[in-house]
Motif scaffolding. Structure first.
Motif, PDB file in Angstrom:
ATOM      1  N   ILE A   1       0.939  -1.265   0.114  1.00 46.72           N
ATOM      2  CA  ILE A   1       0.155  -0.002  -0.069  1.00 46.72           C
ATOM      3  C   ILE A   1       0.852   1.319   0.058  1.00 46.72           C
ATOM      4  CG2 ILE A   1      -1.469   1.466   1.256  1.00 46.72           C
ATOM      5  CD1 ILE A   1      -2.720  -1.197   2.340  1.00 46.72           C
ATOM      6  N   SER A   2       0.497   2.212  -1.159  1.00 42.16           N
ATOM      7  CA  SER A   2       1.143   3.279  -1.133  1.00 42.16           C
ATOM      8  C   SER A   2       0.493   4.438  -0.480  1.00 42.16           C
ATOM      9  CB  SER A   2       1.456   3.856  -2.399  1.00 42.16           C
ATOM     10  OG  SER A   2       1.722   5.081  -2.703  1.00 42.16           O
ATOM     11  N   THR A   3       1.050   5.276   0.354  1.00 42.74           N
ATOM     12  CA  THR A   3       0.339   6.617   1.346  1.00 42.74           C
ATOM     13  C   THR A   3       0.364   7.590   0.040  1.00 42.74           C
ATOM     14  OG1 THR A   3       2.449   6.948   2.248  1.00 42.74           O
ATOM     15  CG2 THR A   3       1.100   5.731   3.457  1.00 42.74           C
ATOM     16  N   ASP A   4       0.691   7.606  -1.239  1.00 40.58           N
ATOM     17  CA  ASP A   4       0.550   8.619  -2.130  1.00 40.58           C
ATOM     18  C   ASP A   4      -0.707   9.126  -2.352  1.00 40.58           C
ATOM     19  OD1 ASP A   4       3.357   8.705  -1.951  1.00 40.58           O
ATOM     20  OD2 ASP A   4       3.574   7.459  -3.832  1.00 40.58           O
ATOM     21  N   ILE A   5      -1.588   7.909  -2.648  1.00 41.61           N
ATOM     22  CA  ILE A   5      -2.969   8.212  -3.001  1.00 41.61           C
ATOM     23  C   ILE A   5      -3.902   7.284  -1.833  1.00 41.61           C
ATOM     24  CG2 ILE A   5      -2.476   8.826  -5.353  1.00 41.61           C
ATOM     25  CD1 ILE A   5      -3.509   5.784  -6.043  1.00 41.61           C
TER      26      ILE A   5
ATOM     27  N   GLU B   1      -4.461  13.912   5.383  1.00 41.66           N
ATOM     28  CA  GLU B   1      -3.562  13.063   5.834  1.00 41.66           C
ATOM     29  C   GLU B   1      -3.780  11.520   5.246  1.00 41.66           C
ATOM     30  OE1 GLU B   1      -1.973  11.267   9.847  1.00 41.66           O
ATOM     31  OE2 GLU B   1      -2.078  13.584   9.774  1.00 41.66           O
ATOM     32  N   ILE B   2      -2.764  10.975   4.776  1.00 40.89           N
ATOM     33  CA  ILE B   2      -2.918   9.475   4.284  1.00 40.89           C
ATOM     34  C   ILE B   2      -1.986   8.761   4.965  1.00 40.89           C
ATOM     35  CG2 ILE B   2      -3.016   7.766   2.469  1.00 40.89           C
ATOM     36  CD1 ILE B   2      -3.640  10.430   0.509  1.00 40.89           C
ATOM     37  N   SER B   3      -2.199   7.692   5.630  1.00 37.50           N
ATOM     38  CA  SER B   3      -1.529   6.532   6.200  1.00 37.50           C
ATOM     39  C   SER B   3      -1.745   5.081   6.403  1.00 37.50           C
ATOM     40  CB  SER B   3      -1.056   7.382   7.919  1.00 37.50           C
ATOM     41  OG  SER B   3      -2.426   7.180   8.498  1.00 37.50           O
ATOM     42  N   LYS B   4      -0.918   4.364   6.947  1.00 42.97           N
ATOM     43  CA  LYS B   4      -1.219   3.106   6.902  1.00 42.97           C
ATOM     44  C   LYS B   4      -1.771   2.609   8.305  1.00 42.97           C
ATOM     45  CE  LYS B   4       2.264   1.331   3.720  1.00 42.97           C
ATOM     46  NZ  LYS B   4       3.301   0.654   3.435  1.00 42.97           N
TER      47      LYS B   4
END
Length: 158
Positions: A82-86, A155-158
């Protein structure tokens, strides 16, 4: 007709596998015993216990078929990939409802794992559809049954 892909986390997959195993083993045996006992009551035409057990059996078998189909079409969300770019399924997203000036943190999950009480929203929900593919600082429009409104990805995070 192609089957719909079901997105599941690893935990969601294991939970559904456990449920399927329980239904196929313990629950089937339990219902079988209920049917045997009800058959001992005699006349099936007026036997409510028998009817109830047969209905329960049908519900369990339907659920087994549904779970098997879901697991067959499951795509497991690998947290390492999983990318936190999108914004994508499996990601945590902090958003701002621009009109209400309220911040909220959601985890975007597949429809089978959605749980609003735990802030897990489906990728098929109005908010989920709107934020899918968005980046930090993007403003997106949510089309809901109550009308449209805008939210900003903070914000985008895992």
């Amino acid at each position: 007709m192609s089957e719909k892909t079901v997105f599941l986390t690893y935990e969601g997959l294991k939970e559904r596998e456990r449920e399927l195993e329980y239904l196929k083993t313990e629950k089937r045996k339990e219902i079988s015993e209920k049917i045997k006992v009800a058959l001992g009551f005699g006349d099936l035409s007026e036997n409510a216990e028998y009817d109830e057990a047969k209905n329960e059996q049908a519900e369990v078998e339907l659920k087994i078929v549904k779970l098997e189909k879901m697991l067959k079409n499951a795509k497991i969300i690998d947290e390492e990939e999983i990318s936190t770019d999108i914004v994508s399924v499996g990601i945590k997203v902090k958003i701002l409802d621009i009109e209400m000036e309220e911040e909220e943190v959601y985890t975007l999950v597949g429809s089978e794992e959605a749980d609003p009480m735990e802030n897990k929203i489906s990728d098929e929900s109005p908010v989920g559809k709107a934020i899918l593919g968005a980046k930090v600082n993007d403003v997106v429009t949510v089309s809901s049954p109550n009308g449209e409104y805008e939210i900003k990805i903070l914000e985008i995070s895992k």
